[in-house]
Design a protein around this motif. Structure first.
Motif, PDB file in Angstrom:
ATOM      1  N   GLY A 197       0.887  -1.377   0.073  1.00 44.02           N
ATOM      2  CA  GLY A 197      -0.056   0.004   0.027  1.00 44.02           C
ATOM      3  C   GLY A 197       0.724   1.399   0.080  1.00 44.02           C
ATOM      4  N   GLY A 198       0.410   2.286   0.644  1.00 43.22           N
ATOM      5  CA  GLY A 198       1.030   3.599   0.979  1.00 43.22           C
ATOM      6  C   GLY A 198       0.605   4.553   0.193  1.00 43.22           C
ATOM      7  N   HIS A 199      -0.523   4.376  -0.432  1.00 39.43           N
ATOM      8  CA  HIS A 199      -1.518   5.242  -1.288  1.00 39.43           C
ATOM      9  C   HIS A 199      -2.984   5.306  -1.206  1.00 39.43           C
ATOM     10  CE1 HIS A 199      -2.520   2.036  -3.970  1.00 39.43           C
ATOM     11  NE2 HIS A 199      -1.129   1.560  -3.647  1.00 39.43           N
ATOM     12  N   ARG A 200      -3.598   6.329  -1.616  1.00 39.75           N
ATOM     13  CA  ARG A 200      -5.069   6.390  -1.735  1.00 39.75           C
ATOM     14  C   ARG A 200      -5.549   5.335  -2.691  1.00 39.75           C
ATOM     15  NH1 ARG A 200      -6.950  12.292  -0.740  1.00 39.75           N
ATOM     16  NH2 ARG A 200      -5.110  13.326   0.241  1.00 39.75           N
ATOM     17  N   VAL A 201      -6.679   4.970  -2.814  1.00 33.57           N
ATOM     18  CA  VAL A 201      -7.473   4.173  -3.657  1.00 33.57           C
ATOM     19  C   VAL A 201      -8.726   4.631  -3.973  1.00 33.57           C
ATOM     20  CG1 VAL A 201      -8.438   1.875  -4.287  1.00 33.57           C
ATOM     21  CG2 VAL A 201      -6.415   1.881  -2.645  1.00 33.57           C
ATOM     22  N   ALA A 202      -9.035   5.285  -5.030  1.00 33.48           N
ATOM     23  CA  ALA A 202      -9.942   6.221  -5.577  1.00 33.48           C
ATOM     24  C   ALA A 202     -10.130   7.224  -4.734  1.00 33.48           C
ATOM     25  CB  ALA A 202     -11.234   5.170  -5.528  1.00 33.48           C
TER      26      ALA A 202
END
Length: 495
Positions: free
Chosen positions: A365-370
């Motif tokens: 991860g480490g990030h936005r999703v939508a």
């Protein structure tokens, strides 16, 4: 479900997936509007759910006045009758599990299947548990130089209960049920991001026969109505679940009246995985910390793994975490729903971005999703004094550190300002005993997670809280304990 079925709002009522929810306050057994409103938005897709009555100090005063007027009658109500009404509330919750579940999911974004199967039945159980405990509440009389000591739990008065958004109705019932069982009256203020099921609870309680004014529900912002409640001279107990900064503000507000307070606050709990643990179980426990998109105060967000198994643990964890499904929480195949609010999503992302800039590595991860989701994240290469290790993120973000021996494991585990919970994975019972004895935490799970029983005390150490809830501990807080000492019959003189 089709967008057209999601919500329809009319004056004072929100229709959420076909369930009518009154958006006004509930004060003194009546629905009360405010001059202003605030907008309640679903975290699932940003749809407006309703315009909610926005309370002011005037509504806070009215609710406390209603609770004060109703207190003598409810306090004098026999225990058996109070218990009967609480059980009737539980029955009402059982009858409306499906409605409560879909409204709660729409309002806070947690999984619908969890609300149906676990959360809403637990709400009913909370009311039944405290009804049953009320009828057995007591302490054996004891003698002092022939005098009899008799301990009683007397109702304290109107209570202000302030609850969070991550598990709204369950945590409301966790406070409302013992407060009512104790013979107190209640002013409940739900979180402004998730006000809807508190309104439905008022309907359920009224239908169950709870007298007018015994339970009041006021909605709004903490700075506008919460402060008026916590500073009110007629409020005799304040129970709050939420953040440390808000608790400090409430404590300062309550201090001039010396109003007793109970705080269940943040956590930065560790999961300690020793080399002798069942590694499959340990990985499952770690992935379970993403429950409710990581928006759980008890979550063990700091994973501490013994060095010899760290590489294999990360490999297995990564494989399992990447298979989690994010999406609409109303879909039974979804594992993680949305983050509650864009503001919270920005906060989570800020923590991760700062950690990566400081040298952390996102292995998952480490990030936005939508627009409304944050990917399940695991950060390695973090120092013990790093912000991401020390501060509560309240999102699907875990950190991983390694240790060489028990002493280092305990040092790392205890190395924050918090002390809400801890989880331990080991195959050695003696080690479990040694380590748990040294951990600073209100709850410790060994080779399991989130097993909760209302008979047990619940609360945190250090900055994770003040006081304990559950079992007799709840009655100890919501009551004035009295000891009556009676001389032997016919005895003359002084002790």
């Amino acid at each position: 479900m089709p967008e057209s079925e999601h919500t329809i709002t009319v004056a004072g009522v929100a229709q959420v997936a076909g369930v009518a929810v009154d958006t006004r306050h509930w004060i003194g057994g009546e629905r009360v509007a405010s001059a202003g409103t605030f907008t309640d938005v679903s975290p699932i897709d940003g749809t407006t759910l309703g315009e909610i009555a926005r309370g002011t100090p005037a509504e806070a005063d009215a609710a406390v006045a209603a609770a004060t007027a109703a207190f003598p009658g409810w306090a004098a109500t026999p225990r058996e009758e109070r218990a009967r009404v609480l059980r009737a509330i539980a029955d009402g919750v059982d009858k409306r599990v499906e409605e409560l579940a879909i409204v709660e999911t729409t309002d806070n974004g947690a999984l619908l299947r969890s609300h149906r199967r676990g959360v809403m039945p637990r709400v009913a159980h909370n009311f039944r548990f405290f009804a049953d405990r009320l009828l057995t509440l007591g302490h054996a009389d004891f003698e002092t130089r022939g005098h009899t000591n008799h301990v009683t739990w007397d109702p304290a008065g109107p209570c202000a209960l302030i609850t969070p958004w991550n598990a709204p109705l369950m945590l409301e019932s966790w406070k409302v049920a013992p407060a009512l069982a104790a013979g107190n009256t209640v002013v409940l203020k739900p979180a402004e991001w998730t006000p809807l099921t508190a309104s439905l609870l008022a309907d359920v309680a009224a239908h169950a026969g709870l007298p007018a004014g015994v339970l009041n529900v006021v909605q709004g912002y903490g700075s506008e109505i919460g402060d008026a409640l916590t500073a009110h001279p007629d409020v005799r107990r304040i129970s709050f679940t939420g953040s440390v900064p808000t608790a400090r503000r409430i404590a300062a507000s309550a201090a001039p009246q010396l109003t007793p307070t109970s705080f269940e606050l943040g956590g930065k709990s560790p999961l300690l995985v020793f080399a002798d643990a069942d590694l499959g179980l340990a990985v499952d426990l770690a992935v379970e910390q993403y429950d409710n998109a990581g928006q759980v105060c008890l979550a063990a967000t700091r994973v501490l793994v013994e060095e010899p198994i760290a590489e294999e643990f990360v490999r297995r964890f990564t494989d399992k975490a990447r298979r989690l499904r994010q999406g609409d929480p109303r879909d039974d195949s979804t594992d993680l729903g949305p983050t509650i609010h864009p503001r919270q999503l920005e906060k989570i992302d800020g923590f991760v971005r700062r950690a990566v800039a400081a040298g952390a590595r996102a292995v998952v991860g480490g990030h936005r999703v939508a627009e409304r989701y944050y990917a399940p994240t695991l950060l390695t290469d973090v120092d013990q004094d790093a912000e991401i290790v020390q501060e509560e993120v309240f999102g699907p973000v875990l950190t991983l550190q390694t240790f060489r021996d028990e002493n280092e494991a305990v040092r790392l585990a205890n190395g924050t300002r918090f002390g809400l919970a801890a989880t331990l994975a080991t195959g050695d019972p003696a080690r479990a005993d040694r380590v748990t004895a040294r951990l600073v935490a209100g709850t410790v799970w060994v080779n399991c997670f989130f097993v909760r029983d209302l008979q047990a005390p619940f609360g945190g150490s250090r900055r994770s809280g003040v006081g304990r809830e559950g079992g007799t501990w709840s009655f100890d807080f919501f009551c004035d304990l009295k000891n009556t000492v009676t001389a032997p019959k016919g005895w003359q003189g002084h002790g």
